[in-house]
Design an enzyme around this catalytic site. Structure first.
Site, PDB file in Angstrom:
ATOM      1  N   ASP A  39      43.254  17.770  45.391  1.00 25.33           N
ATOM      2  CA  ASP A  39      41.807  17.683  45.232  1.00 25.33           C
ATOM      3  C   ASP A  39      41.412  16.213  45.115  1.00 25.33           C
ATOM      4  O   ASP A  39      42.112  15.438  44.458  1.00 25.33           O
ATOM      5  CB  ASP A  39      41.377  18.462  43.985  1.00 25.33           C
ATOM      6  CG  ASP A  39      39.880  18.689  43.919  1.00 25.33           C
ATOM      7  OD1 ASP A  39      39.128  17.708  43.736  1.00 25.33           O
ATOM      8  OD2 ASP A  39      39.457  19.845  44.045  1.00 25.33           O
ATOM      9  N   VAL A 106      32.042  25.142  48.224  1.00 19.56           N
ATOM     10  CA  VAL A 106      32.418  25.045  49.639  1.00 19.56           C
ATOM     11  C   VAL A 106      32.551  26.463  50.182  1.00 19.56           C
ATOM     12  O   VAL A 106      33.280  27.271  49.614  1.00 19.56           O
ATOM     13  CB  VAL A 106      33.740  24.263  49.815  1.00 19.56           C
ATOM     14  CG1 VAL A 106      34.154  24.222  51.278  1.00 19.56           C
ATOM     15  CG2 VAL A 106      33.611  22.855  49.250  1.00 19.56           C
ATOM     16  N   HIS A 110      38.998  29.173  48.722  1.00 15.89           N
ATOM     17  CA  HIS A 110      40.000  28.223  48.253  1.00 15.89           C
ATOM     18  C   HIS A 110      40.395  28.568  46.828  1.00 15.89           C
ATOM     19  O   HIS A 110      39.598  29.077  46.051  1.00 15.89           O
ATOM     20  CB  HIS A 110      39.522  26.773  48.351  1.00 15.89           C
ATOM     21  CG  HIS A 110      38.232  26.475  47.648  1.00 15.89           C
ATOM     22  ND1 HIS A 110      37.007  26.909  48.121  1.00 15.89           N
ATOM     23  CD2 HIS A 110      37.970  25.787  46.519  1.00 15.89           C
ATOM     24  CE1 HIS A 110      36.049  26.475  47.314  1.00 15.89           C
ATOM     25  NE2 HIS A 110      36.619  25.799  46.322  1.00 15.89           N
ATOM     26  N   HIS A 112      42.054  26.881  43.418  1.00 20.17           N
ATOM     27  CA  HIS A 112      42.435  25.680  42.685  1.00 20.17           C
ATOM     28  C   HIS A 112      43.705  26.002  41.912  1.00 20.17           C
ATOM     29  O   HIS A 112      43.780  27.031  41.234  1.00 20.17           O
ATOM     30  CB  HIS A 112      41.351  25.281  41.673  1.00 20.17           C
ATOM     31  CG  HIS A 112      40.038  24.921  42.280  1.00 20.17           C
ATOM     32  ND1 HIS A 112      39.655  23.612  42.468  1.00 20.17           N
ATOM     33  CD2 HIS A 112      39.017  25.691  42.730  1.00 20.17           C
ATOM     34  CE1 HIS A 112      38.446  23.589  43.009  1.00 20.17           C
ATOM     35  NE2 HIS A 112      38.037  24.844  43.175  1.00 20.17           N
TER      36      HIS A 112
END
Length: 127
Positions: A39, A106, A110, A112
């Site tokens: 990230d 976004v 995704h 994290h």
């Protein structure tokens, strides 16, 4: 600004551009199903994003529309990244922000992956 995960996939989002090689990233792992990279604004000593290579907006979109092979490949990629970074012990956290209440920023699914220090409680208590 949080996004609406029910909108169609936007192939101009930052992760689509990363997948096409238009934006550089610090790749941790890549296979035919997923890409994992550091990230750019880490929230823990280890903060890696894992994204499926298919055009999926959210977990709901992915679970409803991805093939069994895509789902298995993505989940295996997340596990591989955690193991390769040495996070299985003492532990790590996975987080997928979905939609406005989940503060998804976004419009590409995704996950994290956070680790490298004690991360504290999951959420503050609410009443």
């Amino acid at each position: 600004m949080p996004i609406d995960p029910t909108l169609p996939y936007d192939d101009h989002n930052v992760f689509a551009k990363i997948l096409r090689g238009e934006i550089p990233n610090r790749t941790v792992y890549e296979d035919e199903w997923a890409l994992a990279f550091h990230d750019i604004n880490p929230q823990a000593p280890t903060h890696v994003l894992v994204i499926p290579k298919g055009p999926y907006v959210s977990w709901d979109d992915f679970s409803a529309g991805a093939s069994a092979e895509e789902i298995a490949g993505f989940v295996r990629a997340v596990g591989h990244v955690a193991r390769s970074l040495g996070l299985v012990e003492p532990g790590y956290r996975l987080l997928a922000n979905i939609g406005q209440h989940g503060h998804q920023e976004v419009p590409h699914l995704h996950v994290h992956l956070f680790g490298g220090k004690p991360l504290g409680p999951m959420l503050a208590r609410f009443d």
